[in-house]
Design an enzyme around this catalytic site. Structure first.
Site, PDB file in Angstrom:
ATOM      1  N   MET A 186       0.769  -1.249   0.289  1.00  0.00           N
ATOM      2  CA  MET A 186       0.525  -0.211  -0.082  1.00  0.00           C
ATOM      3  C   MET A 186       1.040   1.053   0.476  1.00  0.00           C
ATOM      4  O   MET A 186       0.793   2.241  -0.860  1.00  0.00           O
ATOM      5  CB  MET A 186      -0.733   0.305   1.253  1.00  0.00           C
ATOM      6  CG  MET A 186      -1.549   0.766   1.038  1.00  0.00           C
ATOM      7  SD  MET A 186      -3.062   1.301   0.334  1.00  0.00           S
ATOM      8  CE  MET A 186      -3.724   0.149   0.204  1.00  0.00           C
ATOM      9  N   LYS A 187       2.097   1.276   1.055  1.00  0.00           N
ATOM     10  CA  LYS A 187       2.809   2.279   1.084  1.00  0.00           C
ATOM     11  C   LYS A 187       3.681   2.781  -0.569  1.00  0.00           C
ATOM     12  O   LYS A 187       4.106   4.165  -0.589  1.00  0.00           O
ATOM     13  CB  LYS A 187       4.146   2.120   1.741  1.00  0.00           C
ATOM     14  CG  LYS A 187       4.728   3.684   2.177  1.00  0.00           C
ATOM     15  CD  LYS A 187       4.066   4.736   2.425  1.00  0.00           C
ATOM     16  CE  LYS A 187       4.865   5.405   2.842  1.00  0.00           C
ATOM     17  NZ  LYS A 187       5.812   5.780   3.246  1.00  0.00           N
ATOM     18  N   VAL A 188       3.899   1.813  -1.280  1.00  0.00           N
ATOM     19  CA  VAL A 188       4.314   2.088  -2.742  1.00  0.00           C
ATOM     20  C   VAL A 188       3.524   2.897  -3.462  1.00  0.00           C
ATOM     21  O   VAL A 188       3.734   3.238  -4.362  1.00  0.00           O
ATOM     22  CB  VAL A 188       4.711   0.393  -3.215  1.00  0.00           C
ATOM     23  CG1 VAL A 188       5.053   0.714  -4.954  1.00  0.00           C
ATOM     24  CG2 VAL A 188       6.596  -0.527  -2.374  1.00  0.00           C
TER      25      VAL A 188
END
Length: 300
Positions: free
Chosen positions: A186-188
């Site tokens: 999700m962070k990417v």
């Protein structure tokens, strides 16, 4: 594990809970201060003594080594910039061997999905009695200082009660996303979205300059409308003022863009790939330690 969210700040810490923060740069130092504000016993360590000195004044215990820092901690937070740095501290430096039985290691820096998978596997082999949580954060210096980070957590459900108080102290919300690695995925994606917004702001301002359009009027045209986004607005004003004081250094933003390209594998991301080349030119020109808003300087 089902997806759940938790929000809010705690009135006080769990009795006797100890937290260690490894890496006290812009984000790690802000996290440590909020842990102290929540009355959690907090130990900090950084390669640079200058980074931990202000935290000692604020009430943190300063450890002489990463191994010493984690020795009796219930929650260990690594907030280090790269996968190599995490590996060096936790495995080469053998901090992982000093973790207390039943402790939770919360890996909160952005180091990519492949690195998270490798770290989780190595920990499971070497210290099966320690729980691993992949929990990168979304937010920059301001949200970190105000305890308003979004925590993108993933890992075993058994770890959630242990990290709850610490996460509530440093974040506005914790989003649990499944098995370890889903937080980093999700962070990417979020950082790819953010990078496109920021480069869009930089190029819109450059175009405005070439067309003799007032930057202040541009900001007013966007404000409150469907194009308004908090991060884009903040960076527009920093670019307009020529303020490149680091909130999210450009070199780390470029690292995250390249993590997105790597995670995509063989799939083409033409805009992100072009953006990487553009930001690398700005870093190579000496702007890497400045804020990501310095991306606009590569357009001049």
């Amino acid at each position: 594990m089902s997806d759940t969210t938790s929000a809010g700040r705690t009135a006080g810490a769990e009795p006797g809970q100890k937290v260690a923060v490894l890496g006290t740069g812009i984000m790690g130092s802000a996290m440590a201060r909020n842990l102290l504000n929540a009355r959690l016993s907090t130990t900090v360590w950084d390669r640079s003594p200058d980074a931990t000195a202000p935290l000692a004044v604020a009430g943190a215990h300063v450890a002489g080594s990463a191994r010493e820092a984690v020795d009796d901690a219930h929650v260990v937070i690594t907030m280090l910039p790269t996968a190599d740095a995490v590996e060096s501290v936790m495995f080469t430096g053998k901090a992982v061997d000093a973790l207390a039985e039943g402790a939770v290691w919360a890996q909160m820096g952005t180091i990519g999905m492949a690195a998270i998978t490798e770290l989780a596997g190595r920990l499971a082999q070497r210290r099966p009695d320690v729980l691993f949580v992949d929990a990168p954060v979304s937010g920059t210096k301001g949200p970190a200082e105000n305890g308003q980070l979004l925590i993108l957590a993933s890992g075993p459900a058994a770890a959630q009660p242990t990290v709850h108080t610490a996460f509530a102290a440093i974040g506005r919300k914790t989003l649990w996303l499944g098995d370890a690695g889903r937080g980093s995925a999700m962070k990417v994606v979020l950082n790819a979205y953010m990078a496109i917004l920021i480069e869009g702001v930089a190029e819109a301002l450059e175009l405005a300059d070439r067309l003799d359009v007032d930057a202040g009027a541009l900001a007013q045209s966007i404000e409150g409308g469907p194009l308004d986004a908090p991060i884009a607005d903040a960076k527009l004003h920093k670019m307009e003022r020529g303020d490149f004081a680091p909130e999210f250094p450009l070199q780390w933003a470029l690292k995250d863009v390249d993590l997105a390209i790597s995670a995509a594998g063989g799939s083409k991301l033409p805009l992100i790939e072009a953006l990487s080349r553009q930001w690398r030119a700005a870093v190579d020109a000496g702007h890497g330690r400045e804020d990501v808003s310095a991306a606009v300087l590569a357009l001049a």
